[in-house]
Design an enzyme around this catalytic site. Structure first.
Site, mmCIF file in Angstrom:
data_model
loop_
_atom_site.group_PDB
_atom_site.id
_atom_site.type_symbol
_atom_site.label_atom_id
_atom_site.label_comp_id
_atom_site.label_asym_id
_atom_site.label_seq_id
_atom_site.Cartn_x
_atom_site.Cartn_y
_atom_site.Cartn_z
ATOM 1 N N ARG A 52 26.781 23.671 116.366
ATOM 2 C CA ARG A 52 26.856 22.650 117.431
ATOM 3 C C ARG A 52 28.185 21.889 117.351
ATOM 4 N NH1 ARG A 52 22.029 18.315 117.979
ATOM 5 N NH2 ARG A 52 23.060 17.460 116.145
ATOM 6 N N LYS A 151 28.756 16.416 121.496
ATOM 7 C CA LYS A 151 28.478 15.325 120.552
ATOM 8 C C LYS A 151 29.824 14.747 120.130
ATOM 9 C CE LYS A 151 25.274 14.615 116.823
ATOM 10 N NZ LYS A 151 24.881 13.292 117.271
ATOM 11 N N GLU A 184 15.996 10.784 126.918
ATOM 12 C CA GLU A 184 15.884 10.656 125.460
ATOM 13 C C GLU A 184 16.090 9.195 125.098
ATOM 14 O OE1 GLU A 184 18.967 13.057 123.668
ATOM 15 O OE2 GLU A 184 20.522 12.105 124.861
HETATM 16 N N1 PMP Z 1 20.084 12.619 121.182
HETATM 17 C C1 PMP Z 1 21.227 12.009 120.844
HETATM 18 C C2 PMP Z 1 22.006 11.316 121.911
HETATM 19 C C3 PMP Z 1 21.675 12.016 119.517
HETATM 20 O O1 PMP Z 1 22.809 11.419 119.177
HETATM 21 C C4 PMP Z 1 20.888 12.670 118.543
HETATM 22 C C5 PMP Z 1 21.313 12.647 117.102
HETATM 23 N N2 PMP Z 1 22.297 13.562 116.832
HETATM 24 C C6 PMP Z 1 19.711 13.316 118.930
HETATM 25 C C7 PMP Z 1 19.341 13.265 120.266
HETATM 26 C C8 PMP Z 1 18.871 14.065 117.953
HETATM 27 O O2 PMP Z 1 19.519 15.245 117.566
HETATM 28 P P1 PMP Z 1 19.316 15.897 116.140
HETATM 29 O O3 PMP Z 1 17.867 16.177 115.980
HETATM 30 O O4 PMP Z 1 20.141 17.137 116.176
HETATM 31 O O5 PMP Z 1 19.804 14.913 115.133
#
Ligand code: PMP
Length: 296
Positions: A52, A151, A184
């Site tokens: 990622r 990200k 989210e």
């Molecule tokens: N949404 C956002 C905006 C985030 O920053 C994160 C954390 N990285 C997540 C969801 C959760 O992703 P992950 O399970 O890969 O940490």
């Protein structure tokens, strides 16, 4: 205790881990990052995180000056040099040092650093009792502007949402997209349970393709819980029987109240608890070993 940080090819003391004020990661948020977790010296879903990271960098035309394999070794080595077993790891790649203009072409070498430390996002009690969250007015970045799948180091959208949540007494902010669908929270994906089916917003709605999200969907499949990824509204959230959030830092945390409405019984539900147990089991098995195995 002072940490040892990986910075541009060297392991340095925390006090010496400094980057230039001309680094475009700082001046413009021009860079990418990952938050990764190690459980008992095993780095959870390392390959997925690193993939990622490289996908985010590729979208920004940022060439990370090492292979994915080398990056994984750097992450593991950072855990090792700090003698950590359970750790929260932050891997960051910035555009590097440039001038005061924003042109990334002027930045010749990306800056790479990795921190391995600890994180406690929420007190243990909240994992038992559940969170109260609040919808915020700030909408998720749209793919036509800053694609939410990247990200990047520019997290202001999420930070503004977090400020709003703090101001309204929410422990987390529920973010909608520009069409009003639930996406989210500020750093976590959201799940609902409705009539025995596990629901989570689709990536196309603007949700990050969370690695914990993926692991929880796998856990559901393992447990024989049906899953779907439909567009979801706040009405769906209010009338769900269960709700929880997922993220590398937060892991899996129940939500019991949204915008003043109790969710289900107002307590963490049975499917949430079952999935959390399975998720914990998954973090204990597999993973990229930071230390040589003593088990075989
Ligand atoms: N949404 C956002 C905006 C985030 O920053 C994160 C954390 N990285 C997540 C969801 C959760 O992703 P992950 O399970 O890969 O940490």
């Amino acid at each position: 205790m002072s940490l040892i940080i990986y910075l541009d090819g060297n392991f340095v003391e925390e006090k010496d881990a400094k980057i230039s004020v001309f680094d475009h990661g700082l001046l413009y948020g021009d860079g990418v990052f990952e938050g990764i977790r190690s459980y008992g010296g095993k780095i959870f879903r390392m390959e997925e995180h690193i993939q990622r990271l490289y996908r985010s960098a590729h979208a920004l035309m940022l060439d990370i000056p090492m292979s994915q394999k080398e990056m994984m070794e750097v992450v593991a080595e950072t855990v090792r040099v700090n003698s950590l077993q359970d750790a929260y790891i932050r891997a960051v790649v910035t555009r590097g040092i440039g001038d005061l203009g924003l042109d990334p072409m002027k930045c010749k070498t990306p800056t790479v650093f990795v921190i391995a430390s600890k994180i406690t996002l929420y007190p243990e009690e909240l994992y038992e009792k559940g969170l109260t969250i609040q919808t915020v007015a700030t909408r998720r970045n749209s793919p036509e502007s800053l694609n939410p799948s990247i990200k990047s180091l520019n997290y202001l959208n999420n930070i503004l949402a977090k400020i709003e949540a703090n101001n309204t007494g929410g422990m987390e902010g529920l973010i909608l997209n520009s069409e009003g669908y639930v996406v989210e929270c500020t750093a976590d994906n959201i799940f609902l349970v409705n009539e025995g089916t596990l629901l989570t917003p689709p990536i196309s709605s603007g949700a990050l393709e969370g690695i914990t999200r993926g692991a929880v969907l796998e856990a559901a499949e393992f447990l024989g819980i049906p899953c779907a990824e439909p567009l979801l509204t706040r009405y769906n959230v209010y009338n769900a029987q269960e709700c929880f959030l997922t993220g590398t830092a937060a892991e899996m945390i129940p939500v019991v109240k949204v915008d003043g409405r109790s969710i289900g019984s107002g307590e963490p539900g049975p499917i949430t608890i079952q999935l959390r147990e399975r998720f914990k089991e998954m973090t204990r098995t597999g993973g990229y070993r930071a230390y040589p195995s003593t088990e075989e």
